[in-house]
Scaffold this motif. Sequence first.
Motif, mmCIF file in Angstrom:
data_model
loop_
_atom_site.group_PDB
_atom_site.id
_atom_site.type_symbol
_atom_site.label_atom_id
_atom_site.label_comp_id
_atom_site.label_asym_id
_atom_site.label_seq_id
_atom_site.Cartn_x
_atom_site.Cartn_y
_atom_site.Cartn_z
ATOM 1 N N ILE A 62 3.061 -0.979 -13.016
ATOM 2 C CA ILE A 62 4.461 -0.645 -12.686
ATOM 3 C C ILE A 62 5.403 -1.167 -13.779
ATOM 4 C CG2 ILE A 62 6.327 -0.978 -11.018
ATOM 5 C CD1 ILE A 62 4.135 -1.336 -8.868
ATOM 6 N N LEU A 63 5.145 -2.389 -14.249
ATOM 7 C CA LEU A 63 6.037 -2.948 -15.279
ATOM 8 C C LEU A 63 6.077 -2.032 -16.496
ATOM 9 C CD1 LEU A 63 5.352 -6.821 -15.280
ATOM 10 C CD2 LEU A 63 6.868 -5.468 -13.845
ATOM 11 N N ARG B 6 16.221 5.426 4.399
ATOM 12 C CA ARG B 6 17.615 5.758 4.080
ATOM 13 C C ARG B 6 17.891 5.836 2.583
ATOM 14 N NH1 ARG B 6 17.045 0.432 5.392
ATOM 15 N NH2 ARG B 6 18.469 -1.167 4.589
ATOM 16 N N PHE B 7 17.054 5.192 1.754
ATOM 17 C CA PHE B 7 17.325 5.300 0.310
ATOM 18 C C PHE B 7 16.095 5.701 -0.500
ATOM 19 C CE2 PHE B 7 17.146 0.620 1.341
ATOM 20 C CZ PHE B 7 15.853 0.398 0.874
ATOM 21 N N ARG B 8 15.013 6.097 0.172
ATOM 22 C CA ARG B 8 13.783 6.375 -0.569
ATOM 23 C C ARG B 8 13.918 7.563 -1.499
ATOM 24 N NH1 ARG B 8 7.860 7.121 1.854
ATOM 25 N NH2 ARG B 8 7.101 7.505 -0.239
ATOM 26 N N SER B 9 14.768 8.513 -1.141
ATOM 27 C CA SER B 9 14.886 9.698 -1.998
ATOM 28 C C SER B 9 15.978 9.539 -3.057
ATOM 29 C CB SER B 9 15.149 10.934 -1.140
ATOM 30 O OG SER B 9 16.309 10.691 -0.385
ATOM 31 N N SER B 10 16.570 8.349 -3.144
ATOM 32 C CA SER B 10 17.573 8.120 -4.198
ATOM 33 C C SER B 10 16.904 8.275 -5.567
ATOM 34 C CB SER B 10 18.145 6.705 -4.061
ATOM 35 O OG SER B 10 18.691 6.296 -5.301
ATOM 36 N N PRO B 11 17.592 8.928 -6.519
ATOM 37 C CA PRO B 11 16.995 9.079 -7.856
ATOM 38 C C PRO B 11 16.785 7.730 -8.550
ATOM 39 C CG PRO B 11 19.272 9.889 -7.804
ATOM 40 C CD PRO B 11 18.898 9.575 -6.389
ATOM 41 N N THR C 136 21.537 0.544 -11.745
ATOM 42 C CA THR C 136 20.240 -0.143 -11.751
ATOM 43 C C THR C 136 19.118 0.789 -11.305
ATOM 44 O OG1 THR C 136 21.375 -2.182 -11.203
ATOM 45 C CG2 THR C 136 19.015 -2.141 -10.798
ATOM 46 N N LYS C 137 18.009 0.739 -12.035
ATOM 47 C CA LYS C 137 16.806 1.482 -11.622
ATOM 48 C C LYS C 137 15.918 0.510 -10.835
ATOM 49 C CE LYS C 137 17.828 5.245 -13.884
ATOM 50 N NZ LYS C 137 18.519 6.268 -13.124
ATOM 51 N N ILE C 138 15.409 0.988 -9.703
ATOM 52 C CA ILE C 138 14.681 0.084 -8.802
ATOM 53 C C ILE C 138 13.283 0.622 -8.540
ATOM 54 C CG2 ILE C 138 14.669 -0.945 -6.484
ATOM 55 C CD1 ILE C 138 17.795 -0.301 -6.496
ATOM 56 N N ALA C 139 12.280 -0.215 -8.796
ATOM 57 C CA ALA C 139 10.909 0.102 -8.371
ATOM 58 C C ALA C 139 10.584 -0.835 -7.219
ATOM 59 C CB ALA C 139 9.930 -0.114 -9.518
ATOM 60 N N VAL D 66 15.461 5.069 -7.081
ATOM 61 C CA VAL D 66 14.435 4.274 -6.392
ATOM 62 C C VAL D 66 13.066 4.950 -6.504
ATOM 63 C CG1 VAL D 66 13.667 3.418 -4.130
ATOM 64 C CG2 VAL D 66 16.097 3.361 -4.717
ATOM 65 N N ARG D 67 12.052 4.147 -6.864
ATOM 66 C CA ARG D 67 10.680 4.658 -6.786
ATOM 67 C C ARG D 67 9.855 3.681 -5.974
ATOM 68 N NH1 ARG D 67 7.757 7.082 -11.703
ATOM 69 N NH2 ARG D 67 6.538 7.776 -9.937
#
Length: 343
Positions: free
Chosen positions: A69-70, A46-51, A27-30, A53-54
């Motif tokens: 954003i959409l 803890r997860f902000r730098s995950s590829p 899943t891609k998360i914005a 997550v933006r």
Amino acid sequence: MRVLVTGAAGFIGSNFVQLLLEERPDTKIAILDALTYAGNLSTIERFRSSPNVRFFPGKIQDPTVVRGILEAEQITHIVNFAAESHNDRSLLESGSFIQTDVAGVHTLLEATRDHGLEKMVHVSTDEVYGTIDVGMFTESSPIEPNTPYSASKAGGDLQVRAHHITFRTPALITRGGNNYGPWQYPEKLIPFFVTRLIDGKKVPVYGEGNQVREWIHVLDHCTGILAALERGKPGEVYNIGDVNERRNMEVVKILLEETGRGEDLVKRIPDPRKGAHDKRYSMSADKARSELDWAPTHPFEESLRATVRWYSDNQDWWRAITAREDFQGFIRRFYGPSLGDDL
Ligand code: NAD
Ligand code: DAU
């Protein structure tokens, strides 16, 4: 799935993003979050730098931001956690509750419809039903909120209902009970009391502490929301609750035990919520259990004790918040008159 998760720099939204990353790694998360007093970048570090997550700063009631954003992220689903969420603050000021909890939901619904999204899950609360002396609320119980906060959440829920009926907007509502667990802003009963008890400060119990809340671990709430996102039907409401009804003083006793403190640190104060203090919350979650194939898995007392230990082990996180002037200003303003020298 490409999901816009709003309010994810707060308590439940951040736990939900962590769950998505672990359980649905494709899943891609914005994230869209206004970073109000309750939203903290330290909560999502803890997860902000995950590829996957933006992060986007901004308000859900701003249609330009939401639509941008959409489009940019090709979003297919929205889960809305963004809210002003504290009853006590809504007694001091409630305009921001209307802006976020009602107007913000409306903006997300319009964007969901206009961009042809697959689904929007609106995260709501058992408080929209008001208080119940005996029995349990079901999804068809009347909406009878008693505080400015719960009335604002009810306003958002009614926007979801009307949008689905009028435009067939693919939106649904989940209504959760009182959450406990890691990363909760330390103004709510459990983290407020635990953090004060760790420091040997008195904890302010409203009245006799006989009000009853139905507690659910935040991860159980989040798996319920995920089930609604994947299997819920647009236009429906799903109660996400566990059966852990406890009087406030029963919860406080566990907090005292787990922090090794005594009853001398309990200070009963005149109830600041007055008539707006709901006596009891209780919901049936049978519909979510049968139609979403969902069930909570966290035993209450054991998980509450683990939560206390989490606050004890993660003091850097909450001390950075409680040291801030905006936190201390609220505590002085709200509790100053009753706690006095024990502030
Ligand atoms: P929280 O106060 O910890 O977090 C709210 C988040 O929303 C913060 O990160 C804040 O910055 C953000 N936010 C506020 N206004 C915004 C705006 N206009 N635009 C974008 N972001 C904004 O809240 P929580 O306890 O995590 O609750 C999340 C949701 O779950 C809320 O809708 C609440 O009503 C609902 N809920 C909470 C509980 C509970 O026990 N905490 C139970 C049931 C339902
Ligand atoms: O039921 C779901 C709701 O649970 C959510 O919609 C809200 O966002 C969330 O804040 C929570 O609302 P409550 O008002 O029930 O939670 P709170 O932790 O503020 O209070 C729980 C109980 O503890 C309530 O009876 C008031 C009491 N209390 C609370 C505080 C902060 C005290 O006695 N002393 C306190 O200092």
